[in-house]
Design a protein around this motif. Sequence first.
Motif, short mmCIF file in Angstrom:
data_model
loop_
_atom_site.label_atom_id
_atom_site.label_comp_id
_atom_site.label_asym_id
_atom_site.label_seq_id
_atom_site.Cartn_x
_atom_site.Cartn_y
_atom_site.Cartn_z
N ASP A 165 -26.53 -14.28 26.80
CA ASP A 165 -27.30 -13.42 25.89
C ASP A 165 -27.61 -12.08 26.54
O ASP A 165 -27.52 -11.03 25.90
N LEU A 166 -27.96 -12.12 27.83
CA LEU A 166 -28.31 -10.88 28.53
C LEU A 166 -27.08 -9.97 28.67
O LEU A 166 -27.14 -8.76 28.39
N THR A 225 -24.29 -10.04 26.95
CA THR A 225 -23.83 -9.61 25.62
C THR A 225 -24.67 -8.44 25.11
O THR A 225 -24.14 -7.45 24.57
N GLU A 226 -25.98 -8.54 25.29
CA GLU A 226 -26.88 -7.47 24.82
C GLU A 226 -26.58 -6.16 25.55
O GLU A 226 -26.48 -5.09 24.94
N ARG A 227 -26.43 -6.23 26.88
CA ARG A 227 -26.19 -5.00 27.65
C ARG A 227 -24.83 -4.39 27.34
O ARG A 227 -24.71 -3.16 27.20
N THR A 248 -23.02 -4.71 24.60
CA THR A 248 -23.04 -4.19 23.23
C THR A 248 -23.70 -2.81 23.20
O THR A 248 -23.27 -1.91 22.47
N ARG A 249 -24.74 -2.66 24.02
CA ARG A 249 -25.45 -1.37 24.07
C ARG A 249 -24.62 -0.30 24.79
O ARG A 249 -24.60 0.87 24.39
N SER A 281 -16.78 -5.22 20.23
CA SER A 281 -17.47 -6.41 19.77
C SER A 281 -17.58 -7.39 20.94
O SER A 281 -16.57 -7.76 21.55
N SER A 289 -19.07 -11.12 22.36
CA SER A 289 -19.59 -12.45 22.04
C SER A 289 -19.51 -13.30 23.30
O SER A 289 -18.97 -12.87 24.32
#
Length: 421
Positions: free
Chosen positions: A26-27, A29-31, A33-34, A40, A42
């Motif tokens: 999750d961490l 992926t979030e970074r 994506t930003r 994309s 995942s």
Amino acid sequence: MQTSLGGEVASVQRVLVVDDEQAMIDLVTERLTRDLDGVSVSGTTDPAEAIESIERGDRSCLVSDYDMPGMDGLTLLRRVREIDDRVPFVLFTGRGSEEIASDAISAGVTDYVQKGGSESFTVLANSIDRALSRRRVEREREAARRSLAAKDATLESLFESIPAPTLVVDAGDPTMPVDQVNPAFTRRFDAAPERTIGTPVATLVDTVGERSIEGIVDGESGRQTELTCRTAAGEREFLATVVPAGGDGDEQYVVLTDINEQKRVQRALADLHEATQRFLAADDPREIERIALSAAADVLGFPYNGARRYDAETDRLVPSETTSKAADRYDRSRAAYERDDTEATHAWRAFDEGEPVTVGAQSDIQREGVASKVYLPVGEWGVLTLSDPNRDRITETEEYLGKVLGSNTAAALASVNETAD
């Protein structure tokens, strides 16, 4: 083994993060994506899912942890490289062993980024961005190479299909050795292809009278000269045309055209060459159809022409482009050809058998004011329908040129479709 990822330009860049800890996924992926525009991102905790995604060809890049139960990052890397040796693979791990890094490089890792602090995510994002950019450039180069190869194949097909005896000569060498001959030359001069390459041109082309083949090749390019040659069938009059073969070398094309057919064939070859060049520059199937129909009128002398594409889903030959003359002369809508249409029998035979079909009997032509029709197959794409109000037949030379036109049209359409895909 290569997946579609290795050969096609993906419209969306897709990054898959593999880690046994969902919180880390999750961490990351979030970074990412930003930090990565237009990408994309995942994640998955299952390395087997990552392998399946590579087999499907739907991932542009993998980011994997090293220390995972069941399958570690190096094992995953090796499995991925067995499937696709070009997809970017970045190891993002907290273990900084030099041995792991060395093994990863040997296995074909794209980059190795060590976890540790916020800056490591920036390093990871930059690494992925560079890897995706490099891969994008590679794919664009591959597409350009395929396009160039298709163009070369089209021009080679044209050379092989010229009905006049044609050879390529190295004019930079005093003996003017032959570099290439087409089938028409080997037939007319009874020359075995394997014995022609490297042979002085004067040995292959035995001339009669004062004019020699070397003198013609050594003259001004583009000049046409009448020449008498000894052939397998006896002495024949030819019109010798010398043109540069292209590039920076001294190669010259020498086209020996039968003097009686010179004007007709020369004009047809020029039209075919022009059409081929326009094919190579076109990027729209309908534009290629229009070029083909215009070339059919110029090369074969059939003025009222139309194109029909094969629709595999409905098993029909569907009307497409048509010449303005045909549209003006036959002012009516064109229906799709079904398999059981009486009017479509000859069109379907040409398409299925891949050979031109000429119809001259009025009972077989379902249209007034047409003396003959020719159905010209265009590979798996469809057919060109050519009509003439005056002539009731097509000559053997015209049929041969029609086959070349159909083949080049099919190659151009296939190249455009491949680029579009």
